[in-house]
Design a protein around this motif. Structure first.
Motif, PDB file in Angstrom:
ATOM      1  N   GLU A 330      43.459  53.793  14.097  1.00 35.34           N
ATOM      2  CA  GLU A 330      42.906  53.859  15.473  1.00 35.34           C
ATOM      3  C   GLU A 330      42.446  52.862  16.208  1.00 35.34           C
ATOM      4  OE1 GLU A 330      39.116  56.824  17.348  1.00 35.34           O
ATOM      5  OE2 GLU A 330      39.752  56.907  15.221  1.00 35.34           O
ATOM      6  N   GLU A 331      42.658  52.682  17.337  1.00 34.07           N
ATOM      7  CA  GLU A 331      41.916  51.393  18.315  1.00 34.07           C
ATOM      8  C   GLU A 331      40.764  51.337  18.321  1.00 34.07           C
ATOM      9  OE1 GLU A 331      42.881  48.938  22.317  1.00 34.07           O
ATOM     10  OE2 GLU A 331      43.634  50.985  22.223  1.00 34.07           O
ATOM     11  N   ILE A 332      40.004  50.323  18.085  1.00 35.45           N
ATOM     12  CA  ILE A 332      38.669  50.078  18.229  1.00 35.45           C
ATOM     13  C   ILE A 332      38.269  49.716  19.586  1.00 35.45           C
ATOM     14  CG2 ILE A 332      36.675  48.921  17.144  1.00 35.45           C
ATOM     15  CD1 ILE A 332      38.295  48.655  14.786  1.00 35.45           C
ATOM     16  N   CYS A 333      37.612  50.441  20.202  1.00 31.38           N
ATOM     17  CA  CYS A 333      37.304  49.874  21.660  1.00 31.38           C
ATOM     18  C   CYS A 333      35.910  49.782  21.845  1.00 31.38           C
ATOM     19  CB  CYS A 333      37.705  50.849  22.656  1.00 31.38           C
ATOM     20  SG  CYS A 333      39.638  51.124  22.878  1.00 31.38           S
ATOM     21  N   ILE A 334      35.413  48.817  22.772  1.00 24.32           N
ATOM     22  CA  ILE A 334      33.849  48.817  23.297  1.00 24.32           C
ATOM     23  C   ILE A 334      33.685  49.154  24.686  1.00 24.32           C
ATOM     24  CG2 ILE A 334      33.361  47.038  21.418  1.00 24.32           C
ATOM     25  CD1 ILE A 334      33.683  45.019  23.733  1.00 24.32           C
TER      26      ILE A 334
END
Length: 399
Positions: A330-334
């Protein structure tokens, strides 16, 4: 937008919880989980390749280590300065981690000398206004007023790092990993940082920058096009850093096991302390600067982020922490927006993102609201004409 393709320093080491992957030419890189990560878990801790305290922040006596931005005041001294009250006494002084013998020098930061300081050391010329580096810094302060979002010294330390390095190509390749923009986008970023007279100001900065730091090995960085690109690189990828001995003391006090009455009294004292400090000093409570982080710069934005950055060690070490469970792959987004901005309408959120980061968000929340009317949030209408820079900076420098 995250950093563009490139691998030097960009990928986490063996066993790391995240790695950078190329997504597309339009989006660049993204950061992806390599294993399941639980809510509250630290995804990684990262040291910047280069960092610098903001110049106005330093001028106003926010005392921090020149290299790692560790706050060098005790919590009590910090509060006294922000309140303008030298007689203030904080309860539980043992909860302050700052020690007197570290006030003038941070013993962990001899690395500055090894990386860039030999090139930038002013020595006896520190107070000489005609020294090229001092002229450069004064010009920057006269162009970029608080709330600060960048520093010319971040660029100076990039140049000095390459000049001082034995393996210059390694450092040039490292810096080239960070997100690059088109010429028009670069101009927009420069305009955002310098204002309406940015073209003349950028050329003045380039001339002063060249006088202070020119190096044949980096000649492209000193041309008008190269300097604009370098300036935009810092403006695009610079991560705000915030440190505060007082904030560290508050966190430590929050963890104390106290009888109910004492807890209520301490909480009331701290609440009033912050109200008084804001009245006296405004929003500028932290030692603030910015840095370039290889992995963090690969984190794309989402209006419903699954991770956040912070600086809990009271220095430039960036912690990326999971806000929810994240599955492997899964992409890690801030979020590039603060909590209040994320609650605004899709139209308002994207207006801020386009003005400050030059992209339109396509996160799940924005896609789900794609058919909403292009209306402006009530909060934005109430604050019409006010800049979002201070709010963005607060979010960027969470400690």
């Amino acid at each position: 937008m995250a950093a563009a393709a490139g691998n030097v320093c960009g990928a986490a080491g063996a066993g790391a919880a995240a790695e950078a992957r190329f997504i597309s030419s339009a989006k660049g890189k993204g950061l992806f989980a390599t294993k399941n990560i639980r809510k509250g878990e630290t995804v990684f801790v990262e040291r910047p390749v280069v960092s610098s305290q903001f110049l106005w922040n330093a001028l106003y006596n926010y005392r921090a280590c020149d290299h790692c931005l560790r706050a060098l005041e005790t919590a009590e001294e910090n509060a006294q300065r922000l309140l303008g009250n030298s007689s203030l006494v904080l309860p539980h002084p043992e909860q302050c981690s700052i020690r007197k013998d570290l006030h003038q020098q941070c013993p962990r930061c001899q690395a500055a000398w090894e990386q860039y300081h030999r090139v930038l050391c002013l020595g006896p010329s520190r107070d000489d206004p005609t020294h090229p580096l001092n002229k450069l810094q004064e010009a920057w302060r006269n162009m970029h007023y608080p709330p600060e979002t960048s520093s010319i010294m971040l660029m100076a330390r990039m140049v000095a790092t390459v000049k001082q390095a034995k393996d210059k190509e390694w450092w040039i390749k490292t810096f080239s990993q960070f997100c690059s923009k088109t010429a028009n986008e670069e101009e927009e970023i420069v305009h955002k940082l310098l204002g309406d007279k940015f073209k003349g100001q950028l050329e003045l900065l380039r001339l002063l920058f060249t006088e202070a730091l020119y190096d044949e090995h980096l000649s492209r960085w000193f041309t008008p096009e190269g300097f604009r690109s370098l300036f935009a690189l810092v403006g695009t990828n610079g991560q705000g850093i915030g440190t505060s001995s007082l904030s560290q003391w508050v966190h430590a006090c929050d963890a104390l096991d106290l009888p109910m009455l004492q807890r209520e009294e301490l909480d009331a004292f701290i609440d009033q302390l912050y109200k008084d400090m804001e009245k006296e000093s405004g929003e500028f409570l932290n030692c603030e600067g910015s840095g370039l982080y290889v992995l963090q710069s690969c984190c794309n934005h989402s209006c419903i982020p699954n991770a956040e950055t912070s600086f809990p060690e009271n220095n430039f070490l960036l912690h990326l922490t999971a806000l929810e469970d994240i599955e492997a792959g899964e992409e890690i987004c801030i979020s590039y927006l603060d909590c209040c901005q994320r609650e605004r309408s899709r139209h308002s959120r994207n207006k801020i993102l386009r003005e400050n980061y030059l992209f339109t968000c396509s996160c799940p929340k924005c896609l789900a609201q794609a058919d909403d009317a292009d209306v402006t949030s009530d909060e934005e209408e109430e604050g019409e004409g006010e800049t979002d820079d201070a709010e963005l900076e607060d979010e960027m420098t969470d400690v």
